[in-house]
Motif scaffolding. Structure first.
Motif, PDB file in Angstrom:
ATOM      1  N   LEU A  13       0.742  -1.187  -0.035  1.00 42.12           N
ATOM      2  CA  LEU A  13      -0.074   0.011   0.115  1.00 42.12           C
ATOM      3  C   LEU A  13       0.884   1.110  -0.014  1.00 42.12           C
ATOM      4  O   LEU A  13       0.391   2.287  -0.405  1.00 42.12           O
ATOM      5  N   ASN A  34       0.829   4.148  -2.954  1.00 42.15           N
ATOM      6  CA  ASN A  34      -0.480   3.596  -3.479  1.00 42.15           C
ATOM      7  C   ASN A  34      -1.512   4.363  -2.700  1.00 42.15           C
ATOM      8  O   ASN A  34      -2.613   3.718  -2.901  1.00 42.15           O
ATOM      9  N   LEU A  35      -1.559   5.252  -1.777  1.00 41.42           N
ATOM     10  CA  LEU A  35      -2.633   5.662  -1.086  1.00 41.42           C
ATOM     11  C   LEU A  35      -3.092   6.981  -1.585  1.00 41.42           C
ATOM     12  O   LEU A  35      -2.426   7.974  -2.095  1.00 41.42           O
ATOM     13  N   LEU A  66      -6.319   2.843   0.381  1.00 44.65           N
ATOM     14  CA  LEU A  66      -5.556   2.506  -1.102  1.00 44.65           C
ATOM     15  C   LEU A  66      -6.214   3.120  -2.330  1.00 44.65           C
ATOM     16  O   LEU A  66      -7.626   3.015  -1.922  1.00 44.65           O
ATOM     17  N   SER A  84      -5.271  -0.478  -7.406  1.00 41.16           N
ATOM     18  CA  SER A  84      -6.100  -1.719  -7.692  1.00 41.16           C
ATOM     19  C   SER A  84      -6.337  -1.936  -8.970  1.00 41.16           C
ATOM     20  O   SER A  84      -6.073  -3.249  -9.329  1.00 41.16           O
ATOM     21  N   SER A 144     -11.595  -1.078   2.063  1.00 38.97           N
ATOM     22  CA  SER A 144     -10.335  -0.742   2.144  1.00 38.97           C
ATOM     23  C   SER A 144      -9.519  -1.744   2.833  1.00 38.97           C
ATOM     24  O   SER A 144     -10.118  -2.216   3.961  1.00 38.97           O
ATOM     25  N   ASP A 204      -1.023  -3.915   5.223  1.00 30.23           N
ATOM     26  CA  ASP A 204      -0.265  -3.068   4.472  1.00 30.23           C
ATOM     27  C   ASP A 204       0.125  -3.489   3.018  1.00 30.23           C
ATOM     28  O   ASP A 204       1.048  -3.045   2.415  1.00 30.23           O
ATOM     29  N   ASP A 261      -6.664  -8.299   1.062  1.00 31.23           N
ATOM     30  CA  ASP A 261      -5.794  -7.896   1.782  1.00 31.23           C
ATOM     31  C   ASP A 261      -5.198  -9.067   2.705  1.00 31.23           C
ATOM     32  O   ASP A 261      -5.304 -10.239   2.237  1.00 31.23           O
TER      33      ASP A 261
END
Length: 98
Positions: free
Chosen positions: A3, A6-7, A13, A18, A52, A56, A80
């Motif tokens: 992550l 990529n936030l 995220l 994605s 979400s 991480d 995740d």
């Protein structure tokens, strides 16, 4: 995919990250299916973001839905580290000569 980096500004995220992961995995699968002398290019992609991630890191898995002579479609699921589904995507690729 980590992550980190990529936030969104809100610390979640980014949906585009994605989709980029899904497109990379689906296109790779299609490229392998296409075989020698041919390659794959993205034709269509969509994504549903379910939640979400609670970790991480996320992991994506691409499963073929259709593998034809000129097109191929893959469903990509992203989870995740706890196994929770965070995104479902479908990508269709066009198979073309190199």
């Amino acid at each position: 995919m980590p992550l980190q980096g990529n936030l969104t500004p809100h610390g979640r995220l980014h949906g585009g990250a994605s989709v980029a992961l899904a497109e990379s995995l689906g296109t790779l699968g299609c490229h392998l299916h296409a075989g020698v002398g041919r390659t794959a290019v993205g034709l269509d992609i969509n994504a549903t973001h379910h939640r979400s991630p609670a970790s991480d890191m996320v992991t994506g898995i691409a499963v073929p839905m259709h593998r034809g002579r000129t097109t191929a479609s893959y469903q990509v699921t992203i989870h995740d580290a706890q196994g929770a589904l965070t995104c479902t995507s479908r990508i269709t690729c066009l198979i073309i000569p190199r």
